[in-house]
Design a protein around this motif. Structure first.
Motif, PDB file in Angstrom:
ATOM      1  N   ILE A   1      12.410  -6.660  -3.872  1.00 56.70           N
ATOM      2  CA  ILE A   1      10.956  -6.946  -3.734  1.00 56.70           C
ATOM      3  C   ILE A   1      10.390  -5.675  -3.742  1.00 56.70           C
ATOM      4  CG2 ILE A   1      10.925  -7.019  -1.468  1.00 56.70           C
ATOM      5  CD1 ILE A   1       9.179  -9.406  -3.522  1.00 56.70           C
ATOM      6  N   ILE A   2      11.038  -4.513  -3.262  1.00 54.93           N
ATOM      7  CA  ILE A   2      10.267  -3.314  -3.149  1.00 54.93           C
ATOM      8  C   ILE A   2      10.103  -2.833  -4.694  1.00 54.93           C
ATOM      9  CG2 ILE A   2      10.868  -0.837  -2.750  1.00 54.93           C
ATOM     10  CD1 ILE A   2      12.429  -1.943  -0.037  1.00 54.93           C
ATOM     11  N   LYS A   3      11.190  -3.137  -5.626  1.00 51.41           N
ATOM     12  CA  LYS A   3      11.178  -2.549  -6.872  1.00 51.41           C
ATOM     13  C   LYS A   3       9.944  -3.389  -7.534  1.00 51.41           C
ATOM     14  CE  LYS A   3      12.390  -0.636 -10.677  1.00 51.41           C
ATOM     15  NZ  LYS A   3      12.052  -1.423 -11.650  1.00 51.41           N
ATOM     16  N   ALA A   4       9.741  -4.396  -7.270  1.00 48.13           N
ATOM     17  CA  ALA A   4       8.825  -5.470  -7.795  1.00 48.13           C
ATOM     18  C   ALA A   4       7.693  -5.420  -7.406  1.00 48.13           C
ATOM     19  CB  ALA A   4       9.359  -7.105  -7.682  1.00 48.13           C
ATOM     20  N   LEU A   5       7.377  -5.141  -6.244  1.00 45.44           N
ATOM     21  CA  LEU A   5       6.014  -4.480  -5.906  1.00 45.44           C
ATOM     22  C   LEU A   5       5.447  -3.196  -6.441  1.00 45.44           C
ATOM     23  CD1 LEU A   5       6.140  -5.884  -2.115  1.00 45.44           C
ATOM     24  CD2 LEU A   5       4.852  -6.857  -3.884  1.00 45.44           C
ATOM     25  N   ALA A   6       6.429  -2.440  -6.488  1.00 43.07           N
ATOM     26  CA  ALA A   6       6.145  -1.165  -7.292  1.00 43.07           C
ATOM     27  C   ALA A   6       5.671  -0.991  -8.463  1.00 43.07           C
ATOM     28  CB  ALA A   6       7.278  -0.028  -6.800  1.00 43.07           C
ATOM     29  N   ASP A   7       6.429  -2.077  -9.322  1.00 44.71           N
ATOM     30  CA  ASP A   7       6.212  -2.176 -10.599  1.00 44.71           C
ATOM     31  C   ASP A   7       4.933  -3.000 -10.891  1.00 44.71           C
ATOM     32  OD1 ASP A   7       8.469  -1.058 -11.244  1.00 44.71           O
ATOM     33  OD2 ASP A   7       9.502  -2.749 -11.782  1.00 44.71           O
ATOM     34  N   LYS A   8       4.675  -3.926  -9.772  1.00 43.67           N
ATOM     35  CA  LYS A   8       3.444  -4.501  -9.956  1.00 43.67           C
ATOM     36  C   LYS A   8       2.188  -3.893  -9.726  1.00 43.67           C
ATOM     37  CE  LYS A   8       1.269  -8.842  -8.094  1.00 43.67           C
ATOM     38  NZ  LYS A   8       1.085 -10.059  -7.170  1.00 43.67           N
ATOM     39  N   TYR A   9       2.103  -2.978  -8.986  1.00 48.44           N
ATOM     40  CA  TYR A   9       1.133  -1.755  -8.531  1.00 48.44           C
ATOM     41  C   TYR A   9       1.507  -0.403  -9.099  1.00 48.44           C
ATOM     42  CZ  TYR A   9      -0.351  -5.839  -6.041  1.00 48.44           C
ATOM     43  OH  TYR A   9      -0.692  -7.311  -5.464  1.00 48.44           O
ATOM     44  N   PRO A  10       1.908  -0.090 -10.119  1.00 43.59           N
ATOM     45  CA  PRO A  10       2.662   1.024 -10.545  1.00 43.59           C
ATOM     46  C   PRO A  10       1.736   2.469 -10.231  1.00 43.59           C
ATOM     47  CG  PRO A  10       1.922   0.121 -12.479  1.00 43.59           C
ATOM     48  CD  PRO A  10       1.736  -0.943 -11.353  1.00 43.59           C
ATOM     49  N   HIS A  11       0.224   2.095 -10.174  1.00 41.67           N
ATOM     50  CA  HIS A  11      -0.603   3.560 -10.095  1.00 41.67           C
ATOM     51  C   HIS A  11      -1.194   3.356  -8.764  1.00 41.67           C
ATOM     52  CE1 HIS A  11       0.059   3.828 -14.418  1.00 41.67           C
ATOM     53  NE2 HIS A  11      -0.420   2.588 -14.516  1.00 41.67           N
ATOM     54  N   GLU A  12      -0.501   2.906  -7.637  1.00 42.52           N
ATOM     55  CA  GLU A  12      -0.926   2.811  -6.328  1.00 42.52           C
ATOM     56  C   GLU A  12       0.238   3.244  -5.553  1.00 42.52           C
ATOM     57  OE1 GLU A  12      -3.030  -0.667  -5.015  1.00 42.52           O
ATOM     58  OE2 GLU A  12      -3.560  -1.255  -7.134  1.00 42.52           O
ATOM     59  N   ASN A  13       0.014   3.813  -4.440  1.00 38.00           N
ATOM     60  CA  ASN A  13       1.017   4.243  -3.312  1.00 38.00           C
ATOM     61  C   ASN A  13       0.975   2.907  -2.297  1.00 38.00           C
ATOM     62  OD1 ASN A  13       1.516   6.637  -4.281  1.00 38.00           O
ATOM     63  ND2 ASN A  13      -0.258   7.636  -3.393  1.00 38.00           N
ATOM     64  N   LEU A  14       2.024   2.461  -1.922  1.00 35.40           N
ATOM     65  CA  LEU A  14       2.233   1.237  -1.084  1.00 35.40           C
ATOM     66  C   LEU A  14       2.788   1.535   0.309  1.00 35.40           C
ATOM     67  CD1 LEU A  14       3.867  -0.927  -3.988  1.00 35.40           C
ATOM     68  CD2 LEU A  14       1.200  -0.574  -3.530  1.00 35.40           C
ATOM     69  N   LEU A  15       2.390   0.549   1.311  1.00 36.26           N
ATOM     70  CA  LEU A  15       3.070   0.622   2.514  1.00 36.26           C
ATOM     71  C   LEU A  15       3.690  -1.015   2.494  1.00 36.26           C
ATOM     72  CD1 LEU A  15       3.846   1.357   5.499  1.00 36.26           C
ATOM     73  CD2 LEU A  15       1.223   0.783   6.037  1.00 36.26           C
ATOM     74  N   LEU A  16       4.642  -1.126   2.677  1.00 40.71           N
ATOM     75  CA  LEU A  16       5.289  -2.493   2.627  1.00 40.71           C
ATOM     76  C   LEU A  16       5.674  -2.463   4.371  1.00 40.71           C
ATOM     77  CD1 LEU A  16       7.672  -2.513  -0.260  1.00 40.71           C
ATOM     78  CD2 LEU A  16       5.142  -2.740  -0.014  1.00 40.71           C
ATOM     79  N   VAL A  17       5.218  -3.488   5.038  1.00 43.23           N
ATOM     80  CA  VAL A  17       5.562  -3.858   6.367  1.00 43.23           C
ATOM     81  C   VAL A  17       6.535  -4.901   6.515  1.00 43.23           C
ATOM     82  CG1 VAL A  17       4.988  -3.999   8.859  1.00 43.23           C
ATOM     83  CG2 VAL A  17       3.424  -2.668   7.374  1.00 43.23           C
ATOM     84  N   THR A  18       7.757  -4.579   7.095  1.00 43.55           N
ATOM     85  CA  THR A  18       8.740  -5.509   6.926  1.00 43.55           C
ATOM     86  C   THR A  18       9.591  -5.354   8.164  1.00 43.55           C
ATOM     87  OG1 THR A  18      10.713  -6.311   5.525  1.00 43.55           O
ATOM     88  CG2 THR A  18      10.261  -4.028   5.591  1.00 43.55           C
ATOM     89  N   HIS A  19      10.909  -5.692   8.212  1.00 48.75           N
ATOM     90  CA  HIS A  19      12.063  -5.831   9.143  1.00 48.75           C
ATOM     91  C   HIS A  19      12.902  -4.772   8.987  1.00 48.75           C
ATOM     92  CE1 HIS A  19      10.120 -10.022  10.176  1.00 48.75           C
ATOM     93  NE2 HIS A  19       9.903  -9.587   8.922  1.00 48.75           N
TER      94      HIS A  19
END
Length: 265
Positions: A180-198
């Motif tokens: 899911i980390i890879k998929a989200l990065a690929d979904k928004y490739p030109h944005e920096n992301l914060l993923l809040v998880t466990h």
């Protein structure tokens, strides 16, 4: 360069008050305690300051549906959207009256970032209830209500449309987090992301993207930072891109994650 920050939620109320789950409608979904709320705000400010020092900023926040993650993310989003500059913001102890520029961040729920759906993570009580649970969380509008007004991206569709199935193994959950980390990065490739998880998600963000490491501690609100080079495909009219593999920038002990190399012997 694309950066992805993967953050664990703050201190859980049921860990500081063990009797909390009694007679609760969502016993698997505790809130943060006061220490957790403060830690989330403080670490959110630190993430913003560290990114600014390195010359980049976060654009999008994706959040596990669990309440402790939503509350953590809400505090982090407030820190990322706060109008005071970084030096002034670090001295602010309470986010409640801080003016926000909510155009800075887009927020959405991502069910793929959920807690491990197994007895090891959720406990025996939840395990006994799991087969009879038809609805793990309130409806999406109620989940989104935790965040500052104006930050929700209503056009975003989660990669996982619902909570992962019970009962997944620990290795299956870790693999889910990495994918899911890879998929989200690929979904928004030109944005920096914060993923809040466990906690397991933060551990997987290190161990799956830098092989040969064993994670042995992930504190509350610990976070990792991943980085990769992304290049646009110049002859692709549909926004195609190519990307290098992620590199783990986080050093053991620096942001609440501790790990060691696995010895070959």
């Amino acid at each position: 360069m694309q950066r992805v920050v993967v953050m664990r939620h703050g201190d859980r109320l049921d860990h500081s008050e063990p009797m909390w789950p009694a007679n609760k409608p969502w016993p698997w979904d505790p809130p943060l305690d006061d220490a957790g709320l403060l830690r989330a705000w403080t670490v959110g400010k630190c993430i913003r300051a560290a990114a600014a020092k390195q010359g980049w900023a976060l654009h999008r926040v994706l959040v596990s549906p669990f309440l402790r993650c939503r509350q953590t993310a809400a505090r982090a989003v407030a820190a990322l959207c706060a109008v005071p500059d970084d030096d002034a913001l670090l001295a602010v102890g309470d986010p409640d009256n801080v003016p926000l520029d909510t155009s800075r961040i887009k927020v959405s729920i991502e069910y793929g970032l959920s807690e491990m759906m197994n007895t090891q993570a959720m406990g025996v009580i939840v395990s006994k209830l799991a087969s009879s649970i038809n609805k793990w969380f309130p409806d999406l509008p109620e989940l989104e209500a935790d965040f500052p007004a104006g930050t929700i991206d209503h056009s975003a569709e989660p990669i996982y449309p619902e909570v992962p199935k019970w009962e997944e193994s620990v290795m299956e959950a870790r693999s889910r987090y990495a994918s899911i980390i890879k998929a989200l990065a690929d979904k928004y490739p030109h944005e920096n992301l914060l993923l809040v998880t466990h906690g397991e998600g933060v551990g997987a963000s290190v161990s799956y993207f830098e092989m040969g490491l064993e994670i042995y501690d992930v504190e509350y609100c610990a976070y990792s930072v991943l980085e990769r080079q992304v290049s646009a495909e110049l002859d692709d009219e549909h926004g195609g891109f190519t990307a290098d593999s992620f590199k783990v920038l986080t050093k053991s002990g620096s942001t609440g994650i501790r790990y060691a190399s696995v010895s070959e012997g």
